[in-house]
Structure formats: C-alpha cells, structure tokens
Design a protein around this motif. Structure first.
Motif, PDB file in Angstrom:
ATOM      1  N   LYS A  87       0.837  -1.204   0.000  1.00 35.67           N
ATOM      2  CA  LYS A  87       0.000   0.000   0.000  1.00 35.67           C
ATOM      3  C   LYS A  87       0.872   1.253   0.000  1.00 35.67           C
ATOM      4  CE  LYS A  87      -3.804   2.538   1.085  1.00 35.67           C
ATOM      5  NZ  LYS A  87      -3.574   3.738   0.340  1.00 35.67           N
ATOM      6  N   MET A  88       1.916   1.254   0.827  1.00 35.96           N
ATOM      7  CA  MET A  88       2.831   2.398   0.868  1.00 35.96           C
ATOM      8  C   MET A  88       3.485   2.614  -0.486  1.00 35.96           C
ATOM      9  SD  MET A  88       4.926   2.172   4.372  1.00 35.96           S
ATOM     10  CE  MET A  88       4.303   2.872   5.867  1.00 35.96           C
ATOM     11  N   MET A  89       3.926   1.526  -1.105  1.00 33.27           N
ATOM     12  CA  MET A  89       4.582   1.643  -2.408  1.00 33.27           C
ATOM     13  C   MET A  89       3.621   2.198  -3.444  1.00 33.27           C
ATOM     14  SD  MET A  89       7.234  -1.453  -2.760  1.00 33.27           S
ATOM     15  CE  MET A  89       8.519  -0.573  -3.579  1.00 33.27           C
ATOM     16  N   SER A  90       2.379   1.726  -3.430  1.00 31.93           N
ATOM     17  CA  SER A  90       1.420   2.221  -4.416  1.00 31.93           C
ATOM     18  C   SER A  90       1.085   3.687  -4.159  1.00 31.93           C
ATOM     19  CB  SER A  90       0.162   1.363  -4.454  1.00 31.93           C
ATOM     20  OG  SER A  90      -0.564   1.484  -3.273  1.00 31.93           O
ATOM     21  N   ASP A  91       1.119   4.124  -2.888  1.00 27.17           N
ATOM     22  CA  ASP A  91       0.915   5.548  -2.572  1.00 27.17           C
ATOM     23  C   ASP A  91       2.022   6.400  -3.190  1.00 27.17           C
ATOM     24  OD1 ASP A  91      -1.351   5.064  -1.123  1.00 27.17           O
ATOM     25  OD2 ASP A  91      -0.410   5.308   0.846  1.00 27.17           O
ATOM     26  N   VAL A  92       3.245   5.890  -3.151  1.00 30.44           N
ATOM     27  CA  VAL A  92       4.391   6.656  -3.644  1.00 30.44           C
ATOM     28  C   VAL A  92       4.445   6.675  -5.164  1.00 30.44           C
ATOM     29  CG1 VAL A  92       6.915   6.778  -3.702  1.00 30.44           C
ATOM     30  CG2 VAL A  92       5.748   6.260  -1.565  1.00 30.44           C
ATOM     31  N   VAL A  93       4.325   5.505  -5.796  1.00 31.76           N
ATOM     32  CA  VAL A  93       4.496   5.433  -7.252  1.00 31.76           C
ATOM     33  C   VAL A  93       3.209   5.704  -8.013  1.00 31.76           C
ATOM     34  CG1 VAL A  93       6.489   3.916  -7.135  1.00 31.76           C
ATOM     35  CG2 VAL A  93       4.238   2.915  -7.327  1.00 31.76           C
ATOM     36  N   GLY A  94       2.077   5.682  -7.328  1.00 29.95           N
ATOM     37  CA  GLY A  94       0.819   6.043  -7.966  1.00 29.95           C
ATOM     38  C   GLY A  94       0.107   4.920  -8.685  1.00 29.95           C
ATOM     39  N   CYS A  95       0.666   3.731  -8.667  1.00 31.70           N
ATOM     40  CA  CYS A  95      -0.026   2.583  -9.267  1.00 31.70           C
ATOM     41  C   CYS A  95       0.378   1.332  -8.505  1.00 31.70           C
ATOM     42  CB  CYS A  95       0.296   2.433 -10.748  1.00 31.70           C
ATOM     43  SG  CYS A  95       2.012   2.063 -11.101  1.00 31.70           S
ATOM     44  N   SER A  96      -0.465   0.335  -8.531  1.00 28.51           N
ATOM     45  CA  SER A  96      -0.189  -0.873  -7.755  1.00 28.51           C
ATOM     46  C   SER A  96       0.632  -1.904  -8.516  1.00 28.51           C
ATOM     47  CB  SER A  96      -1.496  -1.498  -7.285  1.00 28.51           C
ATOM     48  OG  SER A  96      -2.299  -1.796  -8.400  1.00 28.51           O
ATOM     49  N   SER A  97       0.852  -1.719  -9.817  1.00 28.66           N
ATOM     50  CA  SER A  97       1.572  -2.721 -10.595  1.00 28.66           C
ATOM     51  C   SER A  97       3.088  -2.587 -10.470  1.00 28.66           C
ATOM     52  CB  SER A  97       1.174  -2.636 -12.068  1.00 28.66           C
ATOM     53  OG  SER A  97       1.517  -1.365 -12.587  1.00 28.66           O
ATOM     54  N   LYS A  98       3.578  -1.415 -10.109  1.00 27.98           N
ATOM     55  CA  LYS A  98       5.019  -1.199 -10.000  1.00 27.98           C
ATOM     56  C   LYS A  98       5.476  -1.597  -8.596  1.00 27.98           C
ATOM     57  CE  LYS A  98       8.416   2.302 -11.039  1.00 27.98           C
ATOM     58  NZ  LYS A  98       8.660   3.720 -11.136  1.00 27.98           N
ATOM     59  N   ASP A  99       6.528  -2.424  -8.519  1.00 32.63           N
ATOM     60  CA  ASP A  99       6.944  -2.912  -7.204  1.00 32.63           C
ATOM     61  C   ASP A  99       8.287  -2.352  -6.745  1.00 32.63           C
ATOM     62  OD1 ASP A  99       8.369  -4.294  -9.076  1.00 32.63           O
ATOM     63  OD2 ASP A  99       8.041  -6.274  -8.210  1.00 32.63           O
ATOM     64  N   THR A 100       8.701  -1.223  -7.306  1.00 33.01           N
ATOM     65  CA  THR A 100       9.911  -0.541  -6.843  1.00 33.01           C
ATOM     66  C   THR A 100       9.662   0.968  -6.825  1.00 33.01           C
ATOM     67  OG1 THR A 100      10.829  -0.428  -9.076  1.00 33.01           O
ATOM     68  CG2 THR A 100      11.538  -2.288  -7.708  1.00 33.01           C
ATOM     69  N   ILE A 101      10.430   1.665  -5.977  1.00 34.38           N
ATOM     70  CA  ILE A 101      10.351   3.116  -5.907  1.00 34.38           C
ATOM     71  C   ILE A 101      11.616   3.680  -6.541  1.00 34.38           C
ATOM     72  CG2 ILE A 101      10.253   5.119  -4.366  1.00 34.38           C
ATOM     73  CD1 ILE A 101       8.914   3.297  -2.277  1.00 34.38           C
ATOM     74  N   SER A 102      11.455   4.390  -7.643  1.00 33.47           N
ATOM     75  CA  SER A 102      12.617   5.016  -8.285  1.00 33.47           C
ATOM     76  C   SER A 102      12.987   6.273  -7.499  1.00 33.47           C
ATOM     77  CB  SER A 102      12.299   5.383  -9.735  1.00 33.47           C
ATOM     78  OG  SER A 102      11.393   6.467  -9.769  1.00 33.47           O
ATOM     79  N   TYR A 103      14.188   6.784  -7.752  1.00 34.97           N
ATOM     80  CA  TYR A 103      14.628   7.987  -7.054  1.00 34.97           C
ATOM     81  C   TYR A 103      13.729   9.177  -7.396  1.00 34.97           C
ATOM     82  CZ  TYR A 103      17.754  11.532  -5.120  1.00 34.97           C
ATOM     83  OH  TYR A 103      18.270  12.584  -4.405  1.00 34.97           O
ATOM     84  N   SER A 104      13.304   9.265  -8.643  1.00 35.23           N
ATOM     85  CA  SER A 104      12.405  10.354  -9.046  1.00 35.23           C
ATOM     86  C   SER A 104      11.074  10.270  -8.296  1.00 35.23           C
ATOM     87  CB  SER A 104      12.148  10.323 -10.551  1.00 35.23           C
ATOM     88  OG  SER A 104      13.334  10.557 -11.242  1.00 35.23           O
ATOM     89  N   ASP A 105      10.525   9.043  -8.171  1.00 37.15           N
ATOM     90  CA  ASP A 105       9.288   8.849  -7.400  1.00 37.15           C
ATOM     91  C   ASP A 105       9.493   9.272  -5.951  1.00 37.15           C
ATOM     92  OD1 ASP A 105       7.919   7.756  -9.564  1.00 37.15           O
ATOM     93  OD2 ASP A 105       8.417   5.688  -9.018  1.00 37.15           O
ATOM     94  N   PHE A 106      10.650   8.891  -5.409  1.00 38.80           N
ATOM     95  CA  PHE A 106      10.982   9.207  -4.023  1.00 38.80           C
ATOM     96  C   PHE A 106      11.046  10.727  -3.825  1.00 38.80           C
ATOM     97  CE2 PHE A 106      14.210   9.752  -0.616  1.00 38.80           C
ATOM     98  CZ  PHE A 106      13.607   9.020   0.388  1.00 38.80           C
ATOM     99  N   LEU A 107      11.717  11.430  -4.741  1.00 40.70           N
ATOM    100  CA  LEU A 107      11.817  12.891  -4.637  1.00 40.70           C
ATOM    101  C   LEU A 107      10.461  13.562  -4.811  1.00 40.70           C
ATOM    102  CD1 LEU A 107      15.144  13.736  -6.505  1.00 40.70           C
ATOM    103  CD2 LEU A 107      14.730  13.633  -4.044  1.00 40.70           C
ATOM    104  N   ASN A 108       9.679  13.078  -5.765  1.00 39.28           N
ATOM    105  CA  ASN A 108       8.332  13.641  -5.956  1.00 39.28           C
ATOM    106  C   ASN A 108       7.499  13.487  -4.691  1.00 39.28           C
ATOM    107  OD1 ASN A 108       8.424  14.666  -8.605  1.00 39.28           O
ATOM    108  ND2 ASN A 108       8.224  12.609  -9.431  1.00 39.28           N
TER     109      ASN A 108
END
Length: 148
Positions: A87-108
């Motif tokens: 759930k936390m990951m999907s909050d950060v990346v904006g979709c539930s299909s992606k299972d990693t947080i990129s640095y750009s996602d992290f900064l955003n």
C-alpha cells in the motif's frame, strides 16, 4: 570466481560512486525544474534525500524494492506487514503494478504536497527518537541484593 556473487571493497565503492553520480544528475534536474523553484533550501534537502535513498537501495539498481522499504521501516522501529508495504509503495508510485520506488518517485513524494505515509514517517523519524543516555565513569558497585 566469487566476484560476481559478492561485491565489496573497491567494486562496492565504485558501484556506490556511480549510483551517487546517477542520483546527482536527477538532483540537477529537480534543481532546474521551475515547479520546485519556490522550495526552501532545495539543494541541501536533495542531498539529504540522496543519502537516505542510497542507504536503503539494497539491490544497488537505483530503486528501492519492497525488501528495502521493509528494512527502512524496521530500522525506524516501524515494522509493517507485506500488505501495508504494498500500500505504501502504491501511494508513492501512484499505481499498484510497479513494485519498486525510483529515485524520481521518491523525490516527488518528499517534495510534493501529498502526504504519503512513507513521507510522514521519514520526516518525523528523528523527532521520535529519544537521546541516548551515556553513562560517564565506572559502573556502580553491585550488591548481592541487586541480583535477580
């Protein structure tokens, strides 16, 4: 023989240097982005975020996977279930299909207006820690009555 399996010493240092350079280039893009021109003390914030990100990028591929996120939260004393991590990951990346947080996602997430749970945890991690009490001098003398 073991070089491909284990990274350490010079190889690890080189890998971290390359990763730092890659993240620096992303930081430069954020510094020149007019969307963040109003952000106070942006360059020092980006440097702090870069260090935090590199600490938990366990696979050294420039992405925080679910295990890196799990380790980050456990280190902060906030162990979460697998479902909560997803759930936390999907909050950060904006979709539930992606299972990693990129640095750009992290900064955003860290610079954005949205209050993702992970952002709140990272922002207040130092505020929740109590200062460690360091005893100075030799330990107190023990008596038999002090023993359990």
């Amino acid at each position: 023989m073991f070089g491909a399996l284990f990274t350490g010493g010079k190889a690890f240092g080189l890998l971290k240097t390359q990763q730092g350079e890659k993240l620096n280039s992303i930081n430069e893009a954020f510094l020149s982005d007019p969307k963040y021109a109003e952000e106070e003390d942006l360059s020092s914030k980006l440097e702090m975020f870069k260090k935090k990100y590199m600490e938990f990028d366990l696979n050294d591929k420039g992405e925080i996977d679910i295990m890196g996120l799990k380790r980050m939260l456990e280190k902060l004393g906030l162990a979460k279930t697998h479902l909560e991590l997803k759930k936390m990951m999907s909050d950060v990346v904006g979709c539930s299909s992606k299972d990693t947080i990129s640095y750009s996602d992290f900064l955003n997430m860290m610079l954005g207006k949205r209050n993702a749970i992970l952002k709140l945890i990272l922002m207040f991690e130092d505020k929740g820690k109590e200062p460690e009490q360091n005893d100075v001098g030799p330990p107190c003398r023990k008596r038999f009555s002090d023993l359990p």
